[in-house]
Design a protein around this motif. Structure first.
Motif, PDB file in Angstrom:
ATOM      1  N   TYR A  25       0.834  -1.204   0.000  1.00 24.66           N
ATOM      2  CA  TYR A  25       0.000   0.000   0.000  1.00 24.66           C
ATOM      3  C   TYR A  25       0.868   1.254   0.000  1.00 24.66           C
ATOM      4  N   GLN A  26       1.879   1.282   0.875  1.00 26.41           N
ATOM      5  CA  GLN A  26       2.769   2.447   0.944  1.00 26.41           C
ATOM      6  C   GLN A  26       3.531   2.633  -0.366  1.00 26.41           C
ATOM      7  N   LEU A  27       3.972   1.518  -0.937  1.00 33.21           N
ATOM      8  CA  LEU A  27       4.681   1.592  -2.207  1.00 33.21           C
ATOM      9  C   LEU A  27       3.762   2.142  -3.304  1.00 33.21           C
ATOM     10  N   ARG A  32      -3.400  -3.236  -6.052  1.00 31.88           N
ATOM     11  CA  ARG A  32      -4.053  -4.545  -6.226  1.00 31.88           C
ATOM     12  C   ARG A  32      -3.476  -5.565  -5.246  1.00 31.88           C
ATOM     13  N   SER A  33      -2.146  -5.597  -5.144  1.00 36.54           N
ATOM     14  CA  SER A  33      -1.501  -6.551  -4.231  1.00 36.54           C
ATOM     15  C   SER A  33      -1.938  -6.323  -2.795  1.00 36.54           C
ATOM     16  N   ALA A  34      -1.956  -5.080  -2.360  1.00 38.00           N
ATOM     17  CA  ALA A  34      -2.352  -4.769  -0.980  1.00 38.00           C
ATOM     18  C   ALA A  34      -3.772  -5.241  -0.708  1.00 38.00           C
ATOM     19  N   ALA A  35      -4.682  -4.945  -1.634  1.00 36.76           N
ATOM     20  CA  ALA A  35      -6.092  -5.323  -1.442  1.00 36.76           C
ATOM     21  C   ALA A  35      -6.281  -6.840  -1.492  1.00 36.76           C
ATOM     22  N   GLU A  79      -9.971   0.986   2.147  1.00 40.69           N
ATOM     23  CA  GLU A  79      -8.952   2.015   2.385  1.00 40.69           C
ATOM     24  C   GLU A  79      -8.007   2.141   1.192  1.00 40.69           C
ATOM     25  N   VAL A  80      -7.600   1.006   0.643  1.00 39.30           N
ATOM     26  CA  VAL A  80      -6.674   0.993  -0.487  1.00 39.30           C
ATOM     27  C   VAL A  80      -7.265   1.742  -1.678  1.00 39.30           C
ATOM     28  N   TRP A  81      -8.503   1.395  -2.050  1.00 38.45           N
ATOM     29  CA  TRP A  81      -9.077   1.996  -3.257  1.00 38.45           C
ATOM     30  C   TRP A  81      -9.524   3.436  -3.026  1.00 38.45           C
ATOM     31  N   ARG A  82      -9.908   3.788  -1.805  1.00 40.84           N
ATOM     32  CA  ARG A  82     -10.158   5.208  -1.506  1.00 40.84           C
ATOM     33  C   ARG A  82      -8.869   6.004  -1.664  1.00 40.84           C
ATOM     34  N   GLY A  83      -7.772   5.419  -1.182  1.00 38.65           N
ATOM     35  CA  GLY A  83      -6.473   6.068  -1.331  1.00 38.65           C
ATOM     36  C   GLY A  83      -6.105   6.261  -2.787  1.00 38.65           C
ATOM     37  N   LEU A 112     -13.399  -0.422  -5.598  1.00 42.53           N
ATOM     38  CA  LEU A 112     -13.972   0.106  -4.360  1.00 42.53           C
ATOM     39  C   LEU A 112     -15.412  -0.382  -4.217  1.00 42.53           C
ATOM     40  N   GLY A 113     -16.157  -0.350  -5.312  1.00 35.35           N
ATOM     41  CA  GLY A 113     -17.529  -0.858  -5.286  1.00 35.35           C
ATOM     42  C   GLY A 113     -17.582  -2.320  -4.890  1.00 35.35           C
ATOM     43  N   MET A 114     -16.666  -3.106  -5.417  1.00 35.45           N
ATOM     44  CA  MET A 114     -16.618  -4.524  -5.076  1.00 35.45           C
ATOM     45  C   MET A 114     -16.254  -4.723  -3.604  1.00 35.45           C
ATOM     46  N   ALA A 115     -15.368  -3.885  -3.095  1.00 36.03           N
ATOM     47  CA  ALA A 115     -15.007  -3.971  -1.675  1.00 36.03           C
ATOM     48  C   ALA A 115     -16.204  -3.609  -0.800  1.00 36.03           C
ATOM     49  N   TYR A 116     -16.970  -2.609  -1.221  1.00 40.76           N
ATOM     50  CA  TYR A 116     -18.190  -2.264  -0.478  1.00 40.76           C
ATOM     51  C   TYR A 116     -19.175  -3.435  -0.491  1.00 40.76           C
TER      52      TYR A 116
END
Length: 135
Positions: free
Chosen positions: A29-31, A49-52, A61-65, A80-84
């Protein structure tokens, strides 16, 4: 953060995320955030993608970022929609999926996800039993 600092941080996180701790979602995520700050969308997407994928609980959080850096990135709205959806947040899922389709109307995957989310929303509004409706 200046460009020199971004480059140093990129080197540091690349070593952690890719070489030392390839399964650490926070490092990815940081990368990704650093690549985005360096305006390298291609590499940022790989690491978002890897972080999620490594830590699904971080996906929102990842896709909002990602959207903070690239608000018009259709894939980020879709993911993000799929995560929701995975978190049973249907209203937010619909908003994100609608934006993904608006930004990339020819993408069949986005359109199908939106259609399924709308069908489920209608079912919930009609008082139907909420069932597992997404893989």
């Amino acid at each position: 953060m200046g460009m020199g600092e971004v480059k140093r941080a990129l080197h540091y996180y690349r070593e952690i995320a890719v070489e030392l701790e390839p399964k650490d979602p926070q490092a990815h995520y940081q990368l990704a955030e650093l690549y985005a700050a360096d305006q390298d969308l291609s590499n940022a997407l790989v690491h978002w993608r890897s972080a999620a994928e490594l830590e699904p609980a971080l996906a929102i959080e990842v896709w909002r970022g990602a959207l903070k850096f690239y608000p018009s990135l259709a894939e980020a709205h879709y993911r993000l929609g799929m995560a929701y959806i995975e978190n049973r947040r249907l209203k937010e899922a619909l908003e994100s999926l609608e934006m993904a389709v608006e930004l990339k109307p020819g993408e069949e995957t986005f359109r199908l996800a939106l259609e399924q989310a709308r069908a489920q929303s209608k079912k919930v509004e009609e008082g139907g039993i909420e069932e597992k409706w997404w893989p």
